[in-house]
Structure formats: structure tokens, C-alpha cells
Design an enzyme around this catalytic site. Structure first.
Site, PDB file in Angstrom:
ATOM      1  CE1 TYR A 118     138.488 -23.388  -4.362  1.00 39.43           C
ATOM      2  CE2 TYR A 118     136.451 -24.644  -4.265  1.00 39.43           C
ATOM      3  CZ  TYR A 118     137.272 -23.739  -4.912  1.00 39.43           C
ATOM      4  OH  TYR A 118     136.874 -23.193  -6.111  1.00 39.43           O
TER       5      TYR A 118
ATOM      6  CG  ASP B 275     132.616 -23.353   3.057  1.00 40.28           C
ATOM      7  OD1 ASP B 275     131.505 -23.798   2.689  1.00 40.28           O
ATOM      8  OD2 ASP B 275     133.525 -23.050   2.266  1.00 40.28           O
TER       9      ASP B 275
ATOM     10  CE  LYS C 163     130.885 -28.892  -3.923  1.00 42.97           C
ATOM     11  NZ  LYS C 163     131.808 -28.040  -3.209  1.00 42.97           N
TER      12      LYS C 163
HETATM   13  C1  LIG Z   1     132.472 -26.603  -3.533  1.00 45.26           C
HETATM   14  C2  LIG Z   1     132.842 -25.736  -2.383  1.00 45.26           C
HETATM   15  C3  LIG Z   1     132.813 -24.338  -2.454  1.00 45.26           C
HETATM   16  C4  LIG Z   1     132.585 -23.603  -3.748  1.00 45.26           C
HETATM   17  O1  LIG Z   1     131.341 -23.844  -4.274  1.00 45.26           O
HETATM   18  P1  LIG Z   1     131.098 -23.582  -5.838  1.00 45.26           P
HETATM   19  O2  LIG Z   1     129.644 -23.831  -6.002  1.00 45.26           O
HETATM   20  O3  LIG Z   1     131.976 -24.547  -6.554  1.00 45.26           O
HETATM   21  O4  LIG Z   1     131.485 -22.177  -6.096  1.00 45.26           O
HETATM   22  C5  LIG Z   1     133.048 -23.619  -1.310  1.00 45.26           C
HETATM   23  N1  LIG Z   1     133.306 -24.210  -0.148  1.00 45.26           N
HETATM   24  C6  LIG Z   1     133.347 -25.556  -0.025  1.00 45.26           C
HETATM   25  C7  LIG Z   1     133.614 -26.177   1.300  1.00 45.26           C
HETATM   26  C8  LIG Z   1     133.136 -26.359  -1.148  1.00 45.26           C
HETATM   27  O5  LIG Z   1     133.229 -27.681  -1.042  1.00 45.26           O
END
Ligand SMILES: *Cc1c(COP(=O)(O)O)cnc(C)c1O
Length: 432
Positions: A145, A240, A268
Site C-alpha cells: 500500500y 516506501d 507515521k
Molecule cells: C500509511 C502508509 C501510507 C499512506 O500514508 P497516509 O499518511 O495514510 O497517507 C503509504 N505507504 C505506506 C507504506 C503506509 O504504511
């Protein structure tokens, strides 16, 4: 009628004015049944809902809360900074200091740009990669994701998996026409794609620690093979690390696996609980970003003083010597306890764990790719979730979601988690 001032009453109000009563879909408990709790407070390892009851929290705001809820030093930084102004729309002190702190800690990051969400970070990194390489094709992996931007909203993880949409309504086919999706853990699929279309690939984007459709830990050799394929084809590697950054170690997954990504996305933890994320990488690539180069990217609240102060205080707190080792020890203890409980009750399950991130999945052995996750196990998690919730333990509300320990989850809390899980598994075994 006497007005109730409790969690259920608040959620009823939420349902009247917010779709599904939530601001983000997985929070709605659709994957586990029942109703979400409305939180009013968090302290250390605990959350308190409206009405006063407390739960041990294993969700940690989906991985944000590595220091636990309301850590003193971060709250103090937020309060002091907020009193001096909430937003300027101009360069500010904590913003520069956080950028320096990130660059100091991550050797593969020379330049960094702040945004307000992980979604924006990955979306912008992809745009920068396309602008830099002057190519269009983006490669992503099934079960990873990367936020909800159109081009990346294909085969993406918990929320999408739960709702059975391989992508999403509202995303035109044209928006994902240049996105190729590959299975994880499969060098052959990578080779085949690069042989055929390598010269068109702008970037490969991957969660080096895929943690949005369970915890699908990848082999080090696989990640290195991917990096090699990118180099040879002149494509960029985007890690990511929105979850793994500052979570799986001080240098994130890149440090753990010795990877040298061209671009990295952070979110995060790096925002310390405030809406902040970032993308960073090689200086040469960032010359392409506005105002220096032709790739446009901007944000009114980007680099916000309060958010960057929270992030800075968090990164400084994470410098405490031995902190990650301690998280690893607690994680190992928890893992051993959960495994023993599964064995004791004859429950087929696996605990997948990396440091303070873990996933309890009701199948064995552990899957390493999205297609290997068994729906029956995910359904079983729903029953388990309810049993734990009744006993004061709050897991993220989906079997596809990973759970998190924080610095505030001390030994006693870990013991209590194991006790509740043991009791809940006992009920599951009894009901089967
Ligand atoms: C949470 C997450 C996102 C998206 O971040 P948001 O702040 O919710 O838009 C993108 N990539 C990864 C790996 C994530 O865990």
C-alpha cells in the site's frame, strides 16, 4: 431520554454526519464486526474511550506511536511551538532542524521535502521519479500500500483487500495505465518485466517491509535483486518506508537490509503523531524538483512548525541508546508468549515479527506474498479480535493489519497481552 455520554452514543453521532462514522475506512470495524470505539485519551500503552474504559493498544495509530501515547517530550515540543504560531507558510526553525535530523540519520537521504501525509509523499516521489527519468512506467507489488493516490491504488493492502476492490471505483483505467503490479517474492516476474520493458520503467516502488496486507517479510536477496534490476535499467528504486522508517531500526529497512534507494518516503513515526510525512533521496534527483527544476510539488501546510517540532522531538527521543534493542527484546518475549499460547490451545497460527511490528495470522507457515494469505485465517481473526476486545486488548481492526509495540509497552504490559491472548485463543479453540 437521558443523553448518554459514552463511546456508542458518540459513534451514533459520527454515523449521522460522517460516511461510515469514520475519516478512514478500516477504522469502521467492517473487517471484524461490531462498532468502533471512540477514543478520548491515550497514555503510554493505553487508550481510553469516551466513558472512561481503558484498553491496551496494539494499533498505536497504525504505527505512528513508537513512543506510546502522549510522550512527554513530544507533547512539550508541540505546546511550546504552537504557542509561537501554528503555521507560517514560510521556512521555519523546526522544519530545518527536522530536515537536518533526517539527513544526518539516513545516509541515502541528502535532500528532503516535507508533505502532510504518506499518500502525498509517495505520489510526489513517483512524480519526481518520472520527471527525472523522463519515463512513465511505475512498478508496484501486490499487497503493498502506498497511499490512495490514483496511480498507486491497485492491489494495495488492508482496506482494499477487506472491501474486495482490487482497485477503487472512481479511478479511471487511464490513471493506472502506466502502473504495473507484480507479485512479491518472485525474482522471475521482475526479470521478465525488466527484460521486456526495462527501458520504460521510471521507478519501482516497494514497501521493503510490506506491512499493509499482513507482514510479508521479504528475503534480503530478493530486495537486492530488485535494486540491481533498477540500476541496470536506469530506473529509480523508491523505498516506501512510511511504516518501516525509524520503526525497524534507526535507519529503517534500508539500514536493516543494506539497501541504497534513490528515493525514500517517510511518514507515521517521522511526524510524531502530527500530520506530517516526507520524501527524500539523492541531491541530483532533487535538482529536478520545483523551485530548482521542472517537477512541481507544493503544500500550504508543508513543513508546518508544530508538526516538524513533534517529529524532531520524536527522532531525538529515538536516539536513546539501546532503545531499538529493548523493543526487540520485548517483541521477542511477546512473540514467544503468543506462540506458546497457540501451541497450548492447538491453534494453527503464525507470529510474524520484525522488531516491534508483528502480525498474528491464523495459518502456517507464514505467507510471503499477498495471494498466499488465506481468507479463512483472516475471518478467524475477526472472532479473535472480538474476544480480545472484551478483555481489554485493542488490536487493529482487521486481520490484514499488523500490530505494534511501543517503548511504553513494558514487560508487565507484554505479560498482560499474552495472558489475554491466551484466554481468547482458549475460547476460539473451545468454539471450534
Ligand atoms: C500509511 C502508509 C501510507 C499512506 O500514508 P497516509 O499518511 O495514510 O497517507 C503509504 N505507504 C505506506 C507504506 C503506509 O504504511
Amino acid at each position: 431520554m437521558i443523553p448518554r455520554n459514552d463511546s456508542a452514543a458518540f459513534f451514533a453521532r459520527a454515523l449521522r454526519v460522517m460516511p461510515g462514522g469514520v475519516s478512514s475506512p478500516v477504522r469502521a470495524f467492517r473487517a471484524v464486526g461490531g462498532e468502533p470505539l471512540v477514543f478520548e485519551r491515550g497514555v503510554g500503552a493505553y487508550v481510553q474511550v469516551v466513558g472512561g474504559q481503558c484498553w491496551i493498544d496494539l494499533c498505536g495509530s497504525w504505527g505512528v506511536g513508537i513512543l506510546g501515547h502522549a510522550p512527554e517530550e513530544v507533547v512539550a515540543a508541540v505546546q511550546e511551538t504552537a504557542a509561537r504560531g501554528l503555521s507560517f507558510g514560510a521556512p521555519c526553525v523546526p522544519e530545518v532542524e527536522l530536515a537536518e535530523a533526517i539527513v544526518e540519520r539516513l545516509p541515502h537521504v541528502e535532500k528532503v521535502r516535507f508533505v502532510s501525509s504518506g499518500t502525498e509523499a509517495v505520489m510526489s516521489a513517483v512524480r519526481l521519479a518520472r520527471g527525472f527519468t523522463r519515463r512513465n512506467l511505475i512498478v508496484k507489488f501486490e499487497g503493498c500500500y502506498h497511499g490512495h493516490s490514483d496511480a498507486l491504488l491497485v492491489k494495495g493492502g488492508s482496506g482494499l483487500a477487506t472491501f474486495g476492490n482490487p482497485s477503487s471505483a472512481g479511478v479511471p483505467a487511464s490513471a493506472v495505465a502506466d502502473t504495473v503490479v507484480l507479485p512479491l517474492d518472485d525474482e522471475g516476474a521482475v526479470d521478465e518485466l525488466f527484460q521486456g520493458r526495462g527501458a520504460s520503467i521510471a521507478a519501482v516502488v516497494i514497501e521493503p517491509v510490506p506491512a499493509n496486507a499482513g507482514l510479508l517479510l521479504q528475503r534480503r536477496e530478493y530486495l537486492h535483486a530488485l535494486q540491481r534490476s533498477c540500476r541496470e535499467a536506469g530506473a529509480l528504486l523508491i523505498l516506501d518506508e512510511v511504516i518501516s522508517g525509524f520503526r525497524v531500526g534507526p535507519r529503517g529497512a534500508a539500514g536493516l537490509y543494506d539497501l541504497e534507494p534513490d528515493l525514500t518516503t517517510l511518514g507515521k513515526i517521522v511526524g510524531g503523531g502530527m500530520p506530517l510525512a516526507a520524501f527524500g533521496g539523492k541531491a541530483e534527483i532533487f535538482e529536478c524538483l520545483a523551485p530548482q527544476g521542472p517537477v512541481y510539488q507544493a503544500g500550504t501546510l508543508s513543513g508546518n512548525p508544530v508538526a516538524t517540532a513533534a517529529g524532531l522531538a520524536t527522532l531525538r527521543a529515538l536516539d536513546r541508546p539501546g532503545l531499538y534493542e529493548e523493543l526487540e527484546r520485548r517483541g521477542a518475549r511477546l512473540e514467544a508468549g503468543l506462540r506458546a499460547a497457540c501451541t497450548r490451545h492447538g491453534i494453527e497460527a503464525t507470529v510474524v515479527r520484525l522488531g516491534s511490528v508483528f502480525w498474528l495470522v491464523f495459518q502456517a507457515p507464514a505467507p510471503r506474498a499477498f495471494h498466499a494469505i488465506e481468507p479463512e485465517g483472516i475471518e478467524r481473526f475477526a472472532t479473535f479480535h472480538k474476544a480480545c476486545l472484551e478483555k481489554g486488548l485493542y488490536w487493529p481492526p482487521s486481520g490484514y493489519e499488523v500490530a505494534f509495540l511501543s517503548v511504553a509497552h513494558g514487560e508487565e504490559v507484554v505479560r498482560e497481552v499474552v495472558r489475554i491472548v491466551d484466554e481468547s485463543l482458549g475460547e476460539l479453540a473451545g468454539a471450534a
